[in-house]
Structure formats: structure tokens, C-alpha cells
Design a protein around this motif. Structure first.
Motif, PDB file in Angstrom:
ATOM      1  N   HIS A   1       0.854  -1.189   0.000  1.00  0.00           N
ATOM      2  CA  HIS A   1       0.000   0.000   0.000  1.00  0.00           C
ATOM      3  C   HIS A   1       0.891   1.242   0.000  1.00  0.00           C
ATOM      4  O   HIS A   1       1.725   1.413   0.891  1.00  0.00           O
ATOM      5  N   PRO A   2       0.738   2.148  -0.974  1.00  0.00           N
ATOM      6  CA  PRO A   2       1.642   3.304  -1.038  1.00  0.00           C
ATOM      7  C   PRO A   2       1.380   4.301   0.091  1.00  0.00           C
ATOM      8  O   PRO A   2       0.240   4.530   0.487  1.00  0.00           O
ATOM      9  N   LEU A   3       2.446   4.848   0.610  1.00  0.00           N
ATOM     10  CA  LEU A   3       2.362   5.901   1.622  1.00  0.00           C
ATOM     11  C   LEU A   3       3.528   6.845   1.391  1.00  0.00           C
ATOM     12  O   LEU A   3       4.688   6.445   1.502  1.00  0.00           O
ATOM     13  N   HIS A   4       3.214   8.094   1.022  1.00  0.00           N
ATOM     14  CA  HIS A   4       4.293   9.050   0.798  1.00  0.00           C
ATOM     15  C   HIS A   4       4.295  10.095   1.903  1.00  0.00           C
ATOM     16  O   HIS A   4       3.300  10.277   2.617  1.00  0.00           O
ATOM     17  N   THR A   5       5.415  10.734   2.035  1.00  0.00           N
ATOM     18  CA  THR A   5       5.573  11.771   3.044  1.00  0.00           C
ATOM     19  C   THR A   5       5.895  13.091   2.367  1.00  0.00           C
ATOM     20  O   THR A   5       6.391  13.131   1.236  1.00  0.00           O
ATOM     21  N   GLN A   6       5.624  14.184   3.069  1.00  0.00           N
ATOM     22  CA  GLN A   6       5.850  15.529   2.558  1.00  0.00           C
ATOM     23  C   GLN A   6       5.884  16.480   3.750  1.00  0.00           C
ATOM     24  O   GLN A   6       5.724  16.071   4.893  1.00  0.00           O
TER      25      GLN A   6
ATOM     26  N   GLU B   1      12.679  17.731  14.093  1.00  0.00           N
ATOM     27  CA  GLU B   1      11.629  16.755  13.800  1.00  0.00           C
ATOM     28  C   GLU B   1      10.467  17.411  13.084  1.00  0.00           C
ATOM     29  O   GLU B   1       9.833  16.801  12.207  1.00  0.00           O
ATOM     30  N   ARG B   2      10.167  18.669  13.424  1.00  0.00           N
ATOM     31  CA  ARG B   2       9.051  19.359  12.776  1.00  0.00           C
ATOM     32  C   ARG B   2       9.316  19.604  11.298  1.00  0.00           C
ATOM     33  O   ARG B   2       8.388  19.824  10.529  1.00  0.00           O
ATOM     34  N   ARG B   3      10.585  19.597  10.888  1.00  0.00           N
ATOM     35  CA  ARG B   3      10.917  19.808   9.485  1.00  0.00           C
ATOM     36  C   ARG B   3      10.955  18.489   8.706  1.00  0.00           C
ATOM     37  O   ARG B   3      11.144  18.505   7.496  1.00  0.00           O
ATOM     38  N   HIS B   4      10.784  17.372   9.387  1.00  0.00           N
ATOM     39  CA  HIS B   4      10.808  16.079   8.704  1.00  0.00           C
ATOM     40  C   HIS B   4       9.608  15.942   7.770  1.00  0.00           C
ATOM     41  O   HIS B   4       8.532  16.512   8.010  1.00  0.00           O
ATOM     42  N   LEU B   5       9.770  15.153   6.723  1.00  0.00           N
ATOM     43  CA  LEU B   5       8.647  14.795   5.868  1.00  0.00           C
ATOM     44  C   LEU B   5       7.765  13.812   6.618  1.00  0.00           C
ATOM     45  O   LEU B   5       8.252  12.879   7.265  1.00  0.00           O
ATOM     46  N   GLN B   6       6.441  14.030   6.530  1.00  0.00           N
ATOM     47  CA  GLN B   6       5.492  13.198   7.255  1.00  0.00           C
ATOM     48  C   GLN B   6       4.285  12.903   6.374  1.00  0.00           C
ATOM     49  O   GLN B   6       3.975  13.655   5.454  1.00  0.00           O
ATOM     50  N   PRO B   7       3.547  11.827   6.648  1.00  0.00           N
ATOM     51  CA  PRO B   7       2.320  11.556   5.883  1.00  0.00           C
ATOM     52  C   PRO B   7       1.296  12.671   6.102  1.00  0.00           C
ATOM     53  O   PRO B   7       1.087  13.127   7.225  1.00  0.00           O
ATOM     54  N   ALA B   8       0.641  13.082   5.014  1.00  0.00           N
ATOM     55  CA  ALA B   8      -0.372  14.137   5.126  1.00  0.00           C
ATOM     56  C   ALA B   8      -1.529  13.702   6.016  1.00  0.00           C
ATOM     57  O   ALA B   8      -2.230  14.557   6.593  1.00  0.00           O
TER      58      ALA B   8
END
Length: 483
Positions: free
Chosen positions: A328-333, A366-373
Motif C-alpha cells: 500500500h503506497p504511503l508518501h511523506t511531505q 523533527e518538525r521539518r521532517h517529511l510526514q504523511p499528510a
């Protein structure tokens, strides 16, 4: 009039601050280290940014726990009258009798701060100071306006300049790139995004101990009829009392929630297009599950009420990992990072998202990390739950989180509150999907894990800050771990 700035010596003023600030800092709501003992204070930067009487001094101090705080300090002569609003903001007198006070309550000094932002300047513009003022190219920064300090409880200080601009004065400082400034600039480049445009910012030069540090961000003022929290609580209250139609004849708050979902999806799309995006690999997913589990263990060590649910919560996080590893795809941004109803304003044409600094309890890196929307989506869904509980408590005359009476009336009203939250959640998800975002309702395993993580964070926060509210996130944890 005496120009007291001619007598101001940074070293002498630093000594005054070492003496005066330990007792005063504990009275500031933005100061986090409110222990039994007064903190030690070491000034790292003391700079006169606007001379005169009054003078404006910008200071950065380090406290006993190695935290850095920014202060805007007004300095007036020994006999000069202080602003009417300064009684609770008085810091004390210097060794030579000058009066020190919190400058954000002084409309004259906050107005001069705005002028500095409009003009730009500092070390980069030929000045010798460590403090720099930068204007966004092409931005129209107003001048000659007094600033009025917001009375809302915040971890930073907000200063309004009429209906033209809003300055966020950062209090707890972290050297390095500022996540909010980065995202606001990206959203501005994207154009036609429901966020407040950045106009200017204040920062230190790289010479500052620890490196370049953002001190303040000026944005356009968004005319609005209130923030999402107050509007949602009022509409939830009306629905609990059976008055929905009189308050929102066009369909209740679910319609507003759908608009908020659309605005959130638009912001996510703009951040994804202008900043980085990354597909999670199997190794990335393992790290994400470990991160969620680590947060849970740390929170449960401090909140005993979470411990009966630890096994089920770990299972929810493992389920997330299993789904993604099966393809299942999961991208971060880049995402908002602290999205809730208090972080949105209802403008004339729809909702506007504000305050992109992320959760205050997370490290800035950590707040600048890419995370799932979906993290932002889960956070907003939790906020609807909070609004419903708060409205129900108000109707019943209880404190938020207090158990509602189990009589016929209490049960009926509690069901109405729950129904309002469910309809608001559905409306938000429908709006998010309609604007091109991933359908949250089609990602039940992922959404459950992120909602659970948010509820754990809320439980930790409430246990330390508002113990009476702890039952609200604990009820969500029970719901999310019961199948």
C-alpha cells in the motif's frame, strides 16, 4: 527629552537582566520552565534596535535548562511615564534607574518595530548589529501603525497592526531554519492557497551563538469572523441543544467542515508541489513504527492511564507497518504539523490555515521532517472530538472532560455531541477528498494509527497541563483500540 539609549551599555544592561529576569520570567505564560526555583539567566544577545526614550531592546537569554528565549524590552528614563498597559509587564529598574518593561504592550515601540521591518536592515544591509530585518521581495509592509498585543494564550506573542498585518514574536528559540517561514514562503510561491502571506521576518546573523535564528514573522492580516475552535464549539452547542437550524440553516457545521477539508487538501497539494515528497520504503516504515511506539512508551511512563492500552496501541502501529509493507503506497511531505480548529480562521471566502510552526512539544528538526499528510487529517479529526466534548460540558455546566450524568437528559445530550463530531468528521473527509486529497475514509488502518498517536500526545499534554481534560483523549484511545 533625554535620549537614554546614548547611556545604554549592552554589558551593563546584560547585568541588569541577570539580576531582574529570574523572578520576572516565571510570570510570563510563554515561559515553560515554571519550577519551584527561579531560573538562572544568561544573556546571549542584548541589542538596541530602536534608540530614543523609549528605546527598544531585543534580547536573547539562555535559562538554566539551556533553553533560549527572546525578549522585547522597553527602556524609559527614570521619570518617564510608562504605557497604561505596562503595570503587569514591568521588569524593574536598571542600576542607573532606567525603567525596563515588556515592550509588546507599548504601541509606540511595536509601531517602530513594524517600521524596521518595512525598511529592512541589520548587518546584511550595512549595519553592525546582530539583529536583521528582512522584507519579502515585492511585499507591501505598512508603516506608521501602532501594534496591539493579542491577549490569547499562546506559546509566542502576536501583535496586530490594525487590519493590515500580524507579527508573531517567537519566544522559545531554536537556531537553524524555521519550519514555519519555510512553508509560508513555499505556499506564497504556489499562489492562491488558503494561508496568510508572509511579508517580512526578523532573524539574527550567523554570528549569533548557535547560528542564525529566526526571531519573528510578519504576515498579512486575515479579516475573519473567528477561529475554527470558537465557531465549532458554538455550533456544536447549538446542535446539542437542538438548535442547529437556527445557527446554520445551510446545513450545520458539516458544511463548514467540508470547506475546511478542501482548504487543508489545497495546502497539502501546494506544499507537496513546492517542497520535497518521498515514498516510504520498507526500512522507512520500520522507522515510523518504531517512532510511534517510542512516543507511546515515553508517554505511558508519565501517564499511567495509558498503560492498559499499550498492547492494543502497539498493535495499531504494527498494522500500519504491515499494510504499507504489503504494497500500500504511503508518501511523506511537509505538513502543517499541529493542525486543529484553533489554527484556522473563517475568512469571507472560506477557511485559512495559520501557524505552521508544528507541535511545540516536538524538536524543531523533527518538525521539518517529511510526514504523511494523513497526520494533519487525523489531528483535525481529533479536534472535532475536543470541540464536541467542550460544548457538551458547557451545556451541562461541567468542566471539560468531566463525566456527564447518566440520566436520560445527560445521555441524550451526549449522543447529540457525538453525532455532531461524527458528521463534522465525515464532512471534513468529504471535502478533503473532493479537493484532490487521498480519501481518508479509504485508509482506515493508517488513519487509526495516526489518530491513536495524536490521542497519546494529547494525553501526555493534558496530564501535565490540564489534568481535568485527560478523559477526552483517553476516551479516544479506548475507542481506537476497541474493535
Amino acid at each position: 527629552m533625554t535620549l537614554i539609549s546614548e547611556e545604554l551599555d549592552s554589558d551593563e544592561l546584560a547585568e541588569d537582566l541577570r539580576r531582574l529576569l529570574p523572578a520576572w520570567l516565571g510570570t510570563r505564560r510563554w515561559f515553560a520552565d515554571k519550577g519551584d526555583r527561579a531560573p538562572t539567566v544568561e544573556p546571549l544577545l542584548v541589542e538596541v534596535v530602536a534608540p530614543g526614550d523609549p528605546a527598544l531592546v531585543l534580547a536573547v537569554v539562555r535559562t538554566g535548562h539551556e533553553e533560549r528565549y527572546q525578549l522585547l524590552i522597553g527602556v524609559r528614563g527614570p521619570a518617564s511615564p510608562l504605557p497604561d498597559e505596562s503595570a503587569a509587564a514591568r521588569i524593574g529598574r536598571t542600576a542607573n534607574g532606567a525603567q525596563l518593561y515588556e515592550a509588546t504592550v507599548d504601541p509606540e515601540l511595536t509601531g517602530r518595530l513594524l517600521d524596521l521591518l518595512a525598511e529592512g536592515g541589520g548587518a546584511e544591509s550595512g549595519g553592525s548589529g546582530t539583529v536583521q530585518f528582512h522584507r519579502i521581495p515585492g511585499a507591501e509592509v505598512p508603516q506608521g501603525l501602532p501594534g496591539v498585543l493579542s491577549t490569547a494564550e499562546q506559546s509566542n506573542s502576536s501583535i496586530a497592526y490594525g487590519s493590515r498585518a500580524m507579527l508573531k514574536v517567537l519566544r522559545l528559540l531554536v537556531p537553524g531554519p524555521n519550519p514555519e517561514l519555510e512553508m509560508l514562503a513555499a505556499l506564497e510561491r504556489a499562489g492562491d492557497v488558503p494561508s496568510a502571506a508572509p511579508l517580512a521576518w526578523i532573524q539574527t546573523s550567523p554570528d549569533m551563538p548557535g547560528g542564525e535564528t529566526t526571531l519573528g514573522i510578519l504576515q498579512e492580516f486575515v479579516p475573519n469572523r473567528g477561529d475554527g475552535w470558537n465557531i465549532a464549539v458554538e455550533e456544536a452547542r447549538a446542535c446539542i441543544l437542538g438548535e442547529c437550524e437556527s445557527v446554520a440553516p445551510i446545513g450545520g457545521f458539516a458544511v463548514e467542515a467540508a470547506g475546511l477539508g478542501r482548504a487543508t487538501a489545497q495546502v497539502h497539494a501546494a506544499l507537496e508541489s513546492r517542497l520535497a515528497r518521498q515514498e516510504l520504503t520498507g526500512e522507512d516504515v520500520d522507522e515510523l513504527v518504531d517512532l510511534l511506539t517510542g512516543r507511546l512508551e515515553a508517554a505511558a511512563a508519565q501517564v499511567p492511564e495509558l498503560r492498559p492500552h499499550q498492547r492494543a496501541l502497539r498493535g495499531a502501529y504494527r498494522d500500519l507497518g504491515d499494510v504499507v509493507r504489503r504494497g500500500h503506497p504511503l508518501h511523506t511531505q511537509r505538513i502543517h504539523g499541529d493542525l486543529h480548529l484553533g489554527q484556522v480562521l473563517r475568512a469571507k471566502d472560506g477557511w485559512v490555515l495559520i501557524d505552521f510552526e508544528g507541535e511545540p512539544g516536538r524538536p524543531q528538526a523533527e518538525r521539518r521532517h517529511l510526514q504523511p499528510a494523513l497526520r494533519d487529517v487525523a489531528a483535525m479529526l481529533r479536534s472535532f472530538d475536543y470541540a464536541a466534548h467542550h460544548a457538551l460540558a458547557g451545556v451541562l455546566g461541567l468542566a471539560p472532560g468531566e463525566q456527564s450524568p447518566q440520566d436520560v437528559r445527560g445521555t441524550r445530550l451526549a449522543r447529540r455531541a457525538s453525532a455532531w463530531a461524527v458528521h463534522s468528521r465525515r464532512g471534513f473527509c468529504a471535502g478533503y477528498r473532493a479537493a484532490g486529497g487521498t480519501d481518508p475514509t479509504g485508509e482506515p488502518v493508517l488513519l487509526r494509527a495516526f489518530e491513536a498517536d495524536k490521542a497519546v500526545y494529547e494525553a501526555l499534554y493534558e496530564a501535565h497541563n490540564r489534568p481535568g481534560w485527560l478523559p477526552i483523549p483517553l476516551a479516544a484511545v479506548r475507542r481506537l483500540t476497541t474493535r
